[in-house]
Design a protein around this motif. Sequence first.
Motif, mmCIF file in Angstrom:
data_model
loop_
_atom_site.group_PDB
_atom_site.id
_atom_site.type_symbol
_atom_site.label_atom_id
_atom_site.label_comp_id
_atom_site.label_asym_id
_atom_site.label_seq_id
_atom_site.Cartn_x
_atom_site.Cartn_y
_atom_site.Cartn_z
ATOM 1 N N HIS A 111 0.823 -1.214 0.000
ATOM 2 C CA HIS A 111 0.000 0.000 0.000
ATOM 3 C C HIS A 111 0.862 1.271 0.000
ATOM 4 O O HIS A 111 0.525 2.271 -0.647
ATOM 5 C CB HIS A 111 -0.887 -0.038 1.255
ATOM 6 N N HIS A 115 1.047 4.733 -2.439
ATOM 7 C CA HIS A 115 1.088 6.166 -2.086
ATOM 8 C C HIS A 115 2.316 6.842 -2.699
ATOM 9 O O HIS A 115 2.228 7.963 -3.210
ATOM 10 C CB HIS A 115 1.098 6.356 -0.569
ATOM 11 N N SER A 135 -0.358 9.613 6.325
ATOM 12 C CA SER A 135 -1.701 9.026 6.191
ATOM 13 C C SER A 135 -2.243 8.714 7.577
ATOM 14 O O SER A 135 -1.681 9.148 8.586
ATOM 15 C CB SER A 135 -1.610 7.763 5.334
ATOM 16 N N ASP A 302 -6.771 7.068 0.017
ATOM 17 C CA ASP A 302 -6.682 5.713 -0.532
ATOM 18 C C ASP A 302 -7.501 5.563 -1.807
ATOM 19 O O ASP A 302 -8.670 5.954 -1.860
ATOM 20 C CB ASP A 302 -7.160 4.708 0.526
HETATM 21 ZN ZN ZN Z 1 -3.286 4.908 2.593
#
Ligand code: ZN
Length: 339
Positions: A111, A115, A135, A302
Amino acid sequence: MLVLGIETSCDDTSAAIIDSEKGIISNVIANQNSVHAKYGGVVPELAGRCHIENIHEIINGAVEKAKINLSDIDLLATTQGPGLVGSLLVGVNAAKGLAFALNKPLIGVNHLEGHLLAIFLQEEVEFPFLALIVSGGHTDLYIVKDFGNYEILGRTRDDAAGESFDKVAKMLGLGYPGGPEIQKVGESGNPAAIKFPRPLPNKKSMDFSFSGLKTAVRTHLEKRSSGKIEKLPMAHIAASFQEAVTDVLVSKAISAAKENDLNRIVVTGGVAANSNLRVKMTEAGKINGISAHFPKPVLCTDNAAMIALAGLKKYQRNPDAGNEYFELDAKANLPLTEY
Ligand code: ZN
Ligand code: KG4
């Protein structure tokens, strides 16, 4: 190549189609804000359940919006971790089932790499650059040397920047997610009204710490309600807290860039949508000869388009990885360096 990206690591269910030449074709995102709002934070069990309810509709939505058929997809990419394991499992299993049915390769994506690469969905940034991921779960500084080549410089020792926004918003009686709420309320406030601490754990270290700042806000609120200090408007408290977080993020990022001779900074992750941070980082960059780059807000929070892009880049580095998906499993903790 047409890539289907799937993202379910936390509380956003997202599916996207990107074209390796043309970029984003569709990027469908369903948030669960109304489900988690009354708890002031994400409830993992509820998040997983919502993903199950939404995932098929979201994937179908992304395919329909792109005006393609499922069989046109050349590659699938799904977030493998880090995140909430019950949430990650939904995306990972949906992707595995689809890849098997379509007989197409599938890549598991970190993940955080999503980003880091989100910026490339809107502009080319020359390597190497400094990246600040801010985040709900992370506050990390990386040197991005190339696709797939990341060196971590620092991270938060306690709360993530987004988490501190969410927790302080809850203390102020604002909604979830807290970042946009604090930004909105703070617009009419004076950022210099309260001098909250600027926690820099150690001048030499590139690590962050936000729990002390959160405690300072709590102490201020306690004194405020017991009448020990002047009852300043909530807007001043929100603006002053936001200013303290911004100051810390800007000063650490600028000094990390200077120390490593980097004249480009990419700020990404949900908190990078914050307008005060965008303005202050850009201004500080100008003074120091550093350009600041931000994905547009919908690509900061996200989304599956960034996962599709990170998956495509990983596949291009190692196409064989696309056939090993039977072993692919959700991982709550998945450091970028181990990947
Ligand atoms: Zn995230
Ligand atoms: O990247 P993201 O969508 O999910 C994670 O990977 O965690 O980030 C979510 C975080 C939340 O903590 C939310 O409050 C924060 O990003 N956020 C903001 C803003 N928009 C979202 N924080 C400050 N200002 C904003 N405008």
